[in-house]
Scaffold this motif. Structure first.
Motif, PDB file in Angstrom:
ATOM      1  N   ILE A  58       0.633  -1.186  -0.100  1.00  0.00           N
ATOM      2  CA  ILE A  58      -0.360  -0.322  -0.310  1.00  0.00           C
ATOM      3  C   ILE A  58       0.770   1.287  -0.210  1.00  0.00           C
ATOM      4  O   ILE A  58       1.440   1.495   0.828  1.00  0.00           O
ATOM      5  N   ILE A  59       0.808   2.099  -1.202  1.00  0.00           N
ATOM      6  CA  ILE A  59       1.883   3.019  -1.206  1.00  0.00           C
ATOM      7  C   ILE A  59       0.856   4.124  -1.374  1.00  0.00           C
ATOM      8  O   ILE A  59      -0.203   4.224  -1.269  1.00  0.00           O
ATOM      9  N   SER A  60       1.324   5.671  -0.984  1.00  0.00           N
ATOM     10  CA  SER A  60       0.468   6.381  -1.177  1.00  0.00           C
ATOM     11  C   SER A  60       0.879   7.712  -1.819  1.00  0.00           C
ATOM     12  O   SER A  60       1.663   8.671  -1.133  1.00  0.00           O
ATOM     13  N   PRO A  61       1.171   7.368  -2.983  1.00  0.00           N
ATOM     14  CA  PRO A  61       1.242   8.423  -3.870  1.00  0.00           C
ATOM     15  C   PRO A  61       0.738   9.983  -4.417  1.00  0.00           C
ATOM     16  O   PRO A  61      -0.714   9.954  -3.633  1.00  0.00           O
ATOM     17  N   VAL A  62       1.884  11.297  -4.298  1.00  0.00           N
ATOM     18  CA  VAL A  62       1.252  12.353  -4.516  1.00  0.00           C
ATOM     19  C   VAL A  62       0.356  12.618  -6.046  1.00  0.00           C
ATOM     20  O   VAL A  62       0.668  11.872  -7.170  1.00  0.00           O
ATOM     21  N   LEU A  63      -1.141  13.307  -5.863  1.00  0.00           N
ATOM     22  CA  LEU A  63      -1.788  13.506  -7.198  1.00  0.00           C
ATOM     23  C   LEU A  63      -1.530  14.533  -6.999  1.00  0.00           C
ATOM     24  O   LEU A  63      -1.339  14.792  -8.785  1.00  0.00           O
ATOM     25  N   SER A  64      -1.353  16.010  -6.210  1.00  0.00           N
ATOM     26  CA  SER A  64      -1.755  17.405  -6.207  1.00  0.00           C
ATOM     27  C   SER A  64      -0.932  17.595  -5.651  1.00  0.00           C
ATOM     28  O   SER A  64      -1.054  17.576  -4.209  1.00  0.00           O
ATOM     29  N   ILE A  65       0.025  18.756  -5.540  1.00  0.00           N
ATOM     30  CA  ILE A  65       0.832  19.455  -4.762  1.00  0.00           C
ATOM     31  C   ILE A  65       0.664  21.229  -4.982  1.00  0.00           C
ATOM     32  O   ILE A  65       1.405  21.276  -6.725  1.00  0.00           O
ATOM     33  N   ASN A  66       1.160  21.849  -3.978  1.00  0.00           N
ATOM     34  CA  ASN A  66       1.094  23.914  -4.354  1.00  0.00           C
ATOM     35  C   ASN A  66       1.711  24.362  -3.184  1.00  0.00           C
ATOM     36  O   ASN A  66       1.117  23.985  -2.108  1.00  0.00           O
ATOM     37  N   VAL A  83       0.686  21.283   9.571  1.00  0.00           N
ATOM     38  CA  VAL A  83      -0.025  20.089   8.760  1.00  0.00           C
ATOM     39  C   VAL A  83      -1.233  20.042   9.309  1.00  0.00           C
ATOM     40  O   VAL A  83      -1.529  19.742  10.477  1.00  0.00           O
ATOM     41  N   LYS A  84      -2.288  19.648   8.613  1.00  0.00           N
ATOM     42  CA  LYS A  84      -3.395  19.137   9.260  1.00  0.00           C
ATOM     43  C   LYS A  84      -4.388  18.890   8.041  1.00  0.00           C
ATOM     44  O   LYS A  84      -4.501  18.918   6.528  1.00  0.00           O
ATOM     45  N   VAL A  85      -4.810  17.608   7.908  1.00  0.00           N
ATOM     46  CA  VAL A  85      -5.972  17.215   7.733  1.00  0.00           C
ATOM     47  C   VAL A  85      -7.228  17.742   7.396  1.00  0.00           C
ATOM     48  O   VAL A  85      -7.956  17.969   8.053  1.00  0.00           O
ATOM     49  N   VAL A  86      -7.733  17.990   6.034  1.00  0.00           N
ATOM     50  CA  VAL A  86      -8.299  18.803   5.560  1.00  0.00           C
ATOM     51  C   VAL A  86      -9.237  18.084   4.785  1.00  0.00           C
ATOM     52  O   VAL A  86     -11.141  18.197   4.384  1.00  0.00           O
ATOM     53  N   LYS A  87      -9.620  17.257   4.186  1.00  0.00           N
ATOM     54  CA  LYS A  87     -10.215  16.349   3.643  1.00  0.00           C
ATOM     55  C   LYS A  87      -9.719  14.190   3.128  1.00  0.00           C
ATOM     56  O   LYS A  87      -8.648  14.322   3.162  1.00  0.00           O
ATOM     57  N   TYR A  88     -10.594  14.206   3.360  1.00  0.00           N
ATOM     58  CA  TYR A  88     -10.379  12.308   3.396  1.00  0.00           C
ATOM     59  C   TYR A  88     -11.718  11.454   3.261  1.00  0.00           C
ATOM     60  O   TYR A  88     -12.832  12.213   3.747  1.00  0.00           O
ATOM     61  N   ASN A  89     -11.616  10.460   2.119  1.00  0.00           N
ATOM     62  CA  ASN A  89     -12.687   9.911   1.691  1.00  0.00           C
ATOM     63  C   ASN A  89     -12.349   8.582   2.380  1.00  0.00           C
ATOM     64  O   ASN A  89     -13.395   7.228   1.463  1.00  0.00           O
ATOM     65  N   GLY A  90     -11.425   7.948   2.684  1.00  0.00           N
ATOM     66  CA  GLY A  90     -10.715   6.748   2.401  1.00  0.00           C
ATOM     67  C   GLY A  90      -9.831   5.974   0.889  1.00  0.00           C
ATOM     68  O   GLY A  90      -9.057   5.306   1.765  1.00  0.00           O
ATOM     69  N   VAL A  91     -10.048   7.001   0.205  1.00  0.00           N
ATOM     70  CA  VAL A  91      -9.568   6.301  -1.142  1.00  0.00           C
ATOM     71  C   VAL A  91      -8.070   7.663  -1.029  1.00  0.00           C
ATOM     72  O   VAL A  91      -7.217   7.164  -1.679  1.00  0.00           O
ATOM     73  N   LYS A  92      -8.491   8.774  -0.957  1.00  0.00           N
ATOM     74  CA  LYS A  92      -7.754   9.864  -0.990  1.00  0.00           C
ATOM     75  C   LYS A  92      -7.530  11.121   0.457  1.00  0.00           C
ATOM     76  O   LYS A  92      -8.629  10.868   0.811  1.00  0.00           O
ATOM     77  N   ILE A  93      -6.970  11.301   0.415  1.00  0.00           N
ATOM     78  CA  ILE A  93      -6.183  12.709   1.816  1.00  0.00           C
ATOM     79  C   ILE A  93      -5.451  13.434   1.003  1.00  0.00           C
ATOM     80  O   ILE A  93      -4.887  14.100   0.374  1.00  0.00           O
ATOM     81  N   THR A  94      -6.116  14.700   1.769  1.00  0.00           N
ATOM     82  CA  THR A  94      -5.787  16.064   1.193  1.00  0.00           C
ATOM     83  C   THR A  94      -4.998  17.104   2.280  1.00  0.00           C
ATOM     84  O   THR A  94      -6.027  16.773   3.696  1.00  0.00           O
ATOM     85  N   LEU A  95      -3.386  17.598   2.338  1.00  0.00           N
ATOM     86  CA  LEU A  95      -3.396  18.512   3.734  1.00  0.00           C
ATOM     87  C   LEU A  95      -3.437  19.103   3.462  1.00  0.00           C
ATOM     88  O   LEU A  95      -2.858  19.692   2.538  1.00  0.00           O
ATOM     89  N   GLU A  96      -3.485  20.764   4.214  1.00  0.00           N
ATOM     90  CA  GLU A  96      -2.823  21.761   4.021  1.00  0.00           C
ATOM     91  C   GLU A  96      -1.734  22.178   5.533  1.00  0.00           C
ATOM     92  O   GLU A  96      -1.542  21.354   5.815  1.00  0.00           O
ATOM     93  N   GLU A 112      -1.028  23.323   0.096  1.00  0.00           N
ATOM     94  CA  GLU A 112      -1.766  21.715   0.519  1.00  0.00           C
ATOM     95  C   GLU A 112      -1.576  20.598  -0.778  1.00  0.00           C
ATOM     96  O   GLU A 112      -0.517  21.002  -1.670  1.00  0.00           O
ATOM     97  N   SER A 113      -1.380  19.166  -0.464  1.00  0.00           N
ATOM     98  CA  SER A 113      -0.748  18.089  -1.031  1.00  0.00           C
ATOM     99  C   SER A 113      -1.379  17.198  -0.781  1.00  0.00           C
ATOM    100  O   SER A 113      -3.002  17.180   0.192  1.00  0.00           O
ATOM    101  N   GLU A 114      -2.849  16.392  -2.192  1.00  0.00           N
ATOM    102  CA  GLU A 114      -3.344  15.439  -1.961  1.00  0.00           C
ATOM    103  C   GLU A 114      -2.809  13.995  -2.490  1.00  0.00           C
ATOM    104  O   GLU A 114      -1.805  14.523  -3.248  1.00  0.00           O
ATOM    105  N   HIS A 115      -2.764  13.597  -1.914  1.00  0.00           N
ATOM    106  CA  HIS A 115      -2.525  11.794  -2.073  1.00  0.00           C
ATOM    107  C   HIS A 115      -3.231  10.803  -1.776  1.00  0.00           C
ATOM    108  O   HIS A 115      -4.739  10.540  -1.652  1.00  0.00           O
ATOM    109  N   CYS A 116      -2.940   9.795  -2.695  1.00  0.00           N
ATOM    110  CA  CYS A 116      -4.244   8.497  -2.976  1.00  0.00           C
ATOM    111  C   CYS A 116      -3.339   7.368  -1.937  1.00  0.00           C
ATOM    112  O   CYS A 116      -2.620   7.624  -1.804  1.00  0.00           O
TER     113      CYS A 116
END
Length: 145
Positions: A58-66, A83-96, A112-116
């Motif tokens: 199980i890996i968690s690559p970066v989908l986007s970062i800005n 850093v804080k988790v601002v969005k999570y749905n079980g498959v993706k996570i977004t951190l601020e 922000e960075s988004e990972h899956c």
């Protein structure tokens, strides 16, 4: 739970000829702060390997970062990175992220960075089904913010 911010002392090699931090380093600091946050919740990379979570694939690559640069950071400044988790749905996570000067509190950069989550074959993984204990931690982290 309250998480400690990550502290970073700017090194000479992170700067240009004018002693100003090169913009690419903020992205590295985001990663350092994210790894530190995971350590704080007991899920550092070493722990995940011990639990057999990383090894099976199980890996968690970066989908986007800005990053949005607000002001300059210089050699030997100390910055505080929240850093804080601002969005999570079980498959993706977004951190601020927020990078601020330790002495003045002036914000230097935000982002922000988004990972899956993927398995070894590159297919999406739902932590709700695959790793419910990790899913609960991420839910709690996103609800605390």
């Amino acid at each position: 739970m309250i998480y400690k911010p990550y502290k970073h002392l700017v090194q000479y090699y992170e700067t240009d000829q004018m002693g100003i931090v090169h913009h690419s380093n903020y992205i590295r600091w985001f990663e350092e702060a994210r790894a530190d946050l995971m350590e704080q919740v007991g899920l550092g990379y070493n722990k995940l390997e011990e639990l057999g979570i990383i090894c099976p694939g199980i890996i968690s690559p970066v989908l986007s970062i800005n990053a949005r640069y607000k002001s300059m950071t210089h050699y030997y400044d100390t910055v505080i990175i929240n850093v804080k988790v601002v969005k999570y749905n079980g498959v993706k996570i977004t951190l601020e992220y927020s990078v601020a000067d330790e002495k003045t509190g002036e914000v230097r950069c935000t982002g922000e960075s988004e990972h899956c989550f993927l398995d070894a074959s590159g297919s999406p993984v739902s932590l709700k089904r695959s790793l419910p204990e990790l899913n609960v931690i991420f839910i709690e982290m996103s609800e605390n913010e």
